[in-house]
Design a protein around this motif. Structure first.
Motif, mmCIF file in Angstrom:
data_model
loop_
_atom_site.group_PDB
_atom_site.id
_atom_site.type_symbol
_atom_site.label_atom_id
_atom_site.label_comp_id
_atom_site.label_asym_id
_atom_site.label_seq_id
_atom_site.Cartn_x
_atom_site.Cartn_y
_atom_site.Cartn_z
ATOM 1 N N UNK A 146 1.015 -1.363 0.073
ATOM 2 C CA UNK A 146 0.044 -0.033 -0.207
ATOM 3 C C UNK A 146 1.035 1.221 0.093
ATOM 4 N N UNK A 147 2.005 1.279 0.629
ATOM 5 C CA UNK A 147 2.945 2.467 0.808
ATOM 6 C C UNK A 147 3.532 2.665 -0.551
ATOM 7 N N UNK A 148 3.830 1.742 -1.155
ATOM 8 C CA UNK A 148 4.699 1.569 -2.444
ATOM 9 C C UNK A 148 3.511 2.386 -3.493
ATOM 10 N N UNK A 149 2.061 1.590 -3.542
ATOM 11 C CA UNK A 149 1.047 2.030 -4.497
ATOM 12 C C UNK A 149 0.786 3.507 -4.191
ATOM 13 N N UNK A 150 0.991 4.061 -2.970
ATOM 14 C CA UNK A 150 0.940 5.340 -2.942
ATOM 15 C C UNK A 150 1.775 6.447 -3.304
ATOM 16 N N UNK A 151 3.135 5.738 -3.270
ATOM 17 C CA UNK A 151 4.177 6.581 -3.782
ATOM 18 C C UNK A 151 3.825 6.660 -5.245
ATOM 19 N N UNK A 152 3.414 5.426 -6.108
ATOM 20 C CA UNK A 152 3.327 5.570 -7.327
ATOM 21 C C UNK A 152 2.286 6.686 -7.787
ATOM 22 N N UNK A 181 -7.636 0.384 -5.557
ATOM 23 C CA UNK A 181 -7.044 0.086 -3.980
ATOM 24 C C UNK A 181 -6.677 1.517 -3.427
ATOM 25 N N UNK A 182 -6.531 2.532 -4.214
ATOM 26 C CA UNK A 182 -5.966 3.836 -3.616
ATOM 27 C C UNK A 182 -7.266 4.344 -2.819
ATOM 28 N N UNK A 183 -8.336 4.118 -3.673
ATOM 29 C CA UNK A 183 -9.839 4.667 -3.011
ATOM 30 C C UNK A 183 -9.891 4.015 -1.544
ATOM 31 N N UNK A 207 -7.809 2.579 0.317
ATOM 32 C CA UNK A 207 -6.934 2.982 1.328
ATOM 33 C C UNK A 207 -7.352 4.426 1.960
ATOM 34 N N UNK A 208 -7.661 5.199 0.921
ATOM 35 C CA UNK A 208 -7.579 6.743 1.429
ATOM 36 C C UNK A 208 -9.108 7.188 1.697
ATOM 37 N N UNK A 209 -9.989 6.229 0.649
ATOM 38 C CA UNK A 209 -11.205 7.025 0.668
ATOM 39 C C UNK A 209 -11.468 8.134 -0.134
ATOM 40 N N UNK A 210 -10.421 8.428 -1.063
ATOM 41 C CA UNK A 210 -10.495 9.400 -1.914
ATOM 42 C C UNK A 210 -10.400 8.948 -3.380
ATOM 43 N N UNK A 211 -10.731 9.697 -4.289
ATOM 44 C CA UNK A 211 -10.534 9.539 -5.677
ATOM 45 C C UNK A 211 -9.366 10.196 -6.187
#
Length: 86
Positions: free
Chosen positions: A14-20, A78-80, A82-86
């Protein structure tokens, strides 16, 4: 009663995906230096990011983006989550 199980491997992904998701060409060097390449390789294999991660015989990694968007629709979902945001 809901039980949450902490999964360090999923946290790395998840941290790596957020980096991307926050990648900017202006920050390319910092991005490449801080990237968890093994996690990126798994994200690419799972179809969450648009790139190819190759481990060279020297042990170093090469990253090649394969699309104009760094995240696939599956990665955006998956970002959504994790964060609840688009």
């Amino acid at each position: 009663m809901s039980v949450t199980i902490h999964n360090p491997r999923q946290d790395r992904l998840d941290e790596t995906l957020l980096q991307f998701d926050s990648y900017s060409p202006d920050q390319h060097v910092e991005f490449m230096q801080s990237l968890d390449y093994e996690a990126a390789h798994q994200l690419a294999a799972d179809g969450l990011i648009n790139c190819i991660v190759t481990k060279m015989t020297s042990g170093r990694y090469r990253l090649r983006f394969t699309g104009s968007e760094h995240l696939t629709p599956k990665g955006r979902q998956r970002i959504f989550e994790i964060t609840g945001q688009i």
